[in-house]
Design a protein around this motif. Structure first.
Motif, PDB file in Angstrom:
ATOM      1  N   GLU A 151       0.834  -1.208   0.000  1.00 31.69           N
ATOM      2  CA  GLU A 151       0.000   0.000   0.000  1.00 31.69           C
ATOM      3  C   GLU A 151       0.865   1.254   0.000  1.00 31.69           C
ATOM      4  O   GLU A 151       0.602   2.207  -0.738  1.00 31.69           O
ATOM      5  N   GLU A 152       1.918   1.246   0.822  1.00 31.78           N
ATOM      6  CA  GLU A 152       2.813   2.404   0.891  1.00 31.78           C
ATOM      7  C   GLU A 152       3.560   2.601  -0.424  1.00 31.78           C
ATOM      8  O   GLU A 152       3.724   3.729  -0.893  1.00 31.78           O
ATOM      9  N   GLN A 153       4.001   1.492  -1.016  1.00 28.05           N
ATOM     10  CA  GLN A 153       4.707   1.583  -2.288  1.00 28.05           C
ATOM     11  C   GLN A 153       3.787   2.086  -3.396  1.00 28.05           C
ATOM     12  O   GLN A 153       4.190   2.912  -4.230  1.00 28.05           O
ATOM     13  N   ALA A 154       2.545   1.606  -3.391  1.00 30.23           N
ATOM     14  CA  ALA A 154       1.573   2.064  -4.384  1.00 30.23           C
ATOM     15  C   ALA A 154       1.313   3.558  -4.221  1.00 30.23           C
ATOM     16  O   ALA A 154       1.237   4.306  -5.208  1.00 30.23           O
ATOM     17  N   ASN A 209       4.329   5.518  -5.563  1.00 26.38           N
ATOM     18  CA  ASN A 209       4.414   5.437  -7.019  1.00 26.38           C
ATOM     19  C   ASN A 209       3.358   6.302  -7.706  1.00 26.38           C
ATOM     20  O   ASN A 209       3.658   7.054  -8.645  1.00 26.38           O
ATOM     21  N   ILE A 210       2.114   6.186  -7.235  1.00 26.17           N
ATOM     22  CA  ILE A 210       1.026   6.946  -7.871  1.00 26.17           C
ATOM     23  C   ILE A 210       1.199   8.440  -7.621  1.00 26.17           C
ATOM     24  O   ILE A 210       0.981   9.261  -8.516  1.00 26.17           O
ATOM     25  N   LYS A 211       1.611   8.793  -6.424  1.00 27.37           N
ATOM     26  CA  LYS A 211       1.844  10.204  -6.103  1.00 27.37           C
ATOM     27  C   LYS A 211       2.927  10.782  -7.011  1.00 27.37           C
ATOM     28  O   LYS A 211       2.793  11.899  -7.527  1.00 27.37           O
ATOM     29  N   ASN A 212       3.997  10.029  -7.224  1.00 34.46           N
ATOM     30  CA  ASN A 212       5.064  10.495  -8.114  1.00 34.46           C
ATOM     31  C   ASN A 212       4.550  10.682  -9.532  1.00 34.46           C
ATOM     32  O   ASN A 212       4.917  11.645 -10.214  1.00 34.46           O
ATOM     33  N   MET A 213       3.693   9.770  -9.983  1.00 33.90           N
ATOM     34  CA  MET A 213       3.110   9.900 -11.323  1.00 33.90           C
ATOM     35  C   MET A 213       2.298  11.187 -11.437  1.00 33.90           C
ATOM     36  O   MET A 213       2.365  11.900 -12.447  1.00 33.90           O
ATOM     37  N   ILE A 214       1.531  11.488 -10.408  1.00 30.80           N
ATOM     38  CA  ILE A 214       0.695  12.696 -10.419  1.00 30.80           C
ATOM     39  C   ILE A 214       1.573  13.946 -10.421  1.00 30.80           C
ATOM     40  O   ILE A 214       1.373  14.864 -11.210  1.00 30.80           O
ATOM     41  N   VAL A 215       2.560  13.976  -9.516  1.00 34.93           N
ATOM     42  CA  VAL A 215       3.449  15.137  -9.396  1.00 34.93           C
ATOM     43  C   VAL A 215       4.226  15.373 -10.688  1.00 34.93           C
ATOM     44  O   VAL A 215       4.472  16.515 -11.088  1.00 34.93           O
ATOM     45  N   ILE A 259      -7.494   1.963 -12.485  1.00 31.81           N
ATOM     46  CA  ILE A 259      -7.001   1.178 -11.349  1.00 31.81           C
ATOM     47  C   ILE A 259      -6.384  -0.128 -11.839  1.00 31.81           C
ATOM     48  O   ILE A 259      -5.336  -0.570 -11.338  1.00 31.81           O
ATOM     49  N   ASN A 260      -7.007  -0.756 -12.822  1.00 28.16           N
ATOM     50  CA  ASN A 260      -6.483  -2.014 -13.358  1.00 28.16           C
ATOM     51  C   ASN A 260      -5.105  -1.825 -13.980  1.00 28.16           C
ATOM     52  O   ASN A 260      -4.196  -2.650 -13.774  1.00 28.16           O
ATOM     53  N   GLU A 261      -4.933  -0.744 -14.722  1.00 25.67           N
ATOM     54  CA  GLU A 261      -3.644  -0.488 -15.343  1.00 25.67           C
ATOM     55  C   GLU A 261      -2.570  -0.185 -14.297  1.00 25.67           C
ATOM     56  O   GLU A 261      -1.420  -0.618 -14.433  1.00 25.67           O
ATOM     57  N   LEU A 262      -2.934   0.542 -13.266  1.00 31.01           N
ATOM     58  CA  LEU A 262      -1.975   0.840 -12.198  1.00 31.01           C
ATOM     59  C   LEU A 262      -1.538  -0.447 -11.499  1.00 31.01           C
ATOM     60  O   LEU A 262      -0.349  -0.648 -11.225  1.00 31.01           O
ATOM     61  N   PRO A 266      -4.227  -2.821  -2.628  1.00 30.60           N
ATOM     62  CA  PRO A 266      -3.323  -1.741  -2.205  1.00 30.60           C
ATOM     63  C   PRO A 266      -3.440  -0.489  -3.059  1.00 30.60           C
ATOM     64  O   PRO A 266      -3.233   0.627  -2.561  1.00 30.60           O
ATOM     65  N   VAL A 267      -3.807  -0.655  -4.328  1.00 31.58           N
ATOM     66  CA  VAL A 267      -4.002   0.506  -5.197  1.00 31.58           C
ATOM     67  C   VAL A 267      -5.211   1.307  -4.731  1.00 31.58           C
ATOM     68  O   VAL A 267      -5.159   2.541  -4.650  1.00 31.58           O
ATOM     69  N   HIS A 268      -6.299   0.617  -4.401  1.00 34.29           N
ATOM     70  CA  HIS A 268      -7.494   1.295  -3.876  1.00 34.29           C
ATOM     71  C   HIS A 268      -7.161   2.073  -2.597  1.00 34.29           C
ATOM     72  O   HIS A 268      -7.589   3.225  -2.425  1.00 34.29           O
ATOM     73  N   LYS A 269      -6.408   1.445  -1.709  1.00 36.30           N
ATOM     74  CA  LYS A 269      -6.062   2.105  -0.441  1.00 36.30           C
ATOM     75  C   LYS A 269      -5.168   3.316  -0.679  1.00 36.30           C
ATOM     76  O   LYS A 269      -5.325   4.359  -0.035  1.00 36.30           O
TER      77      LYS A 269
END
Length: 211
Positions: free
Chosen positions: A3-6, A9-15, A27-30, A40-43
């Motif tokens: 969950e922390e790694q997700a 990763n997602i935050k970095n993609m957004i930034v 969500i499926n692609e992530l 963990p992606v949902h969380k």
């Protein structure tokens, strides 16, 4: 933890601007990209929504969001209040090692050839040392979430160039000496004045960019 790694990763993609505001984040692609389940992606997405990076609309999708001016103002006011509190505490407990670290950061900040982004990184380091010197990890972690978000939405290069940089350098130098003298009242006053100037600049800049 996944969950922390997700989350990271997602935050970095957004930034990094990997998603446009009109683009629905899959969500499926992530999950496939990070080689993990959807849970963990949902969380991670739920946490990013709480922090203001995205909007999750059931049956519609997940989208990157931009806050309105009032939200920016409210976050800034909270950041200033917590940082002022931490600075006042730091004046009581800052160590000689931390004072030396602040001095070294100041000397690097005063390099006239320093690029704006490098100056900004040193500015964050300077304030981080002060916050950590307060020995209040909860307040520091809470405020870091807000400052990270404000740095993400803010266009701050002008804040660290020309006359603005010179004023920033002078204010940081005064804050350093107040901390060195263990003067809690003066430290509180200087940090409040410094951060309120920054808050006003960010608010006005954000207003201009998002009209």
């Amino acid at each position: 933890m996944k969950e922390e790694q997700a989350y990271k990763n997602i935050k970095n993609m957004i930034v990094q601007g990997r998603f446009t505001m009109q683009e629905s984040i899959s969500i499926n692609e992530l999950a496939a990209q990070m080689n993990m389940s959807r849970t963990p992606v949902h969380k991670a997405l739920a946490q990013l929504e709480r922090e203001g990076y995205i909007t999750i609309t059931p049956q519609v999708g997940v989208f990157v969001r931009r806050p309105d001016q009032k939200e920016i103002f409210d976050r800034l006011q909270l950041c200033v209040a917590i940082d002022v509190f931490l600075a006042e505490q730091a004046a009581r407990s800052v160590s000689e090692f931390q004072l030396e670290e602040l001095k070294e950061v100041l000397e690097r900040m005063e390099n006239p050839s320093l690029a704006a982004d490098k100056y900004e990184a040193l500015n964050v380091q300077f304030h981080t040392v002060i916050c950590k010197a307060a020995n209040n990890d909860f307040a520091f972690r809470s405020n870091k979430i807000n400052w990270d978000y404000l740095n993400y939405v803010n266009i701050s290069e002008e804040l660290f160039q020309g006359g603005n940089r010179e004023q920033s350098q002078a204010e940081h130098r005064m804050i350093y000496y107040a901390l060195k003298d263990r003067d809690t009242k003066l430290t509180e006053l200087l940090v409040r004045k410094h951060l309120m100037r920054v808050a006003q600049f960010i608010t006005e800049k954000y207003k201009q960019v998002n009209v």
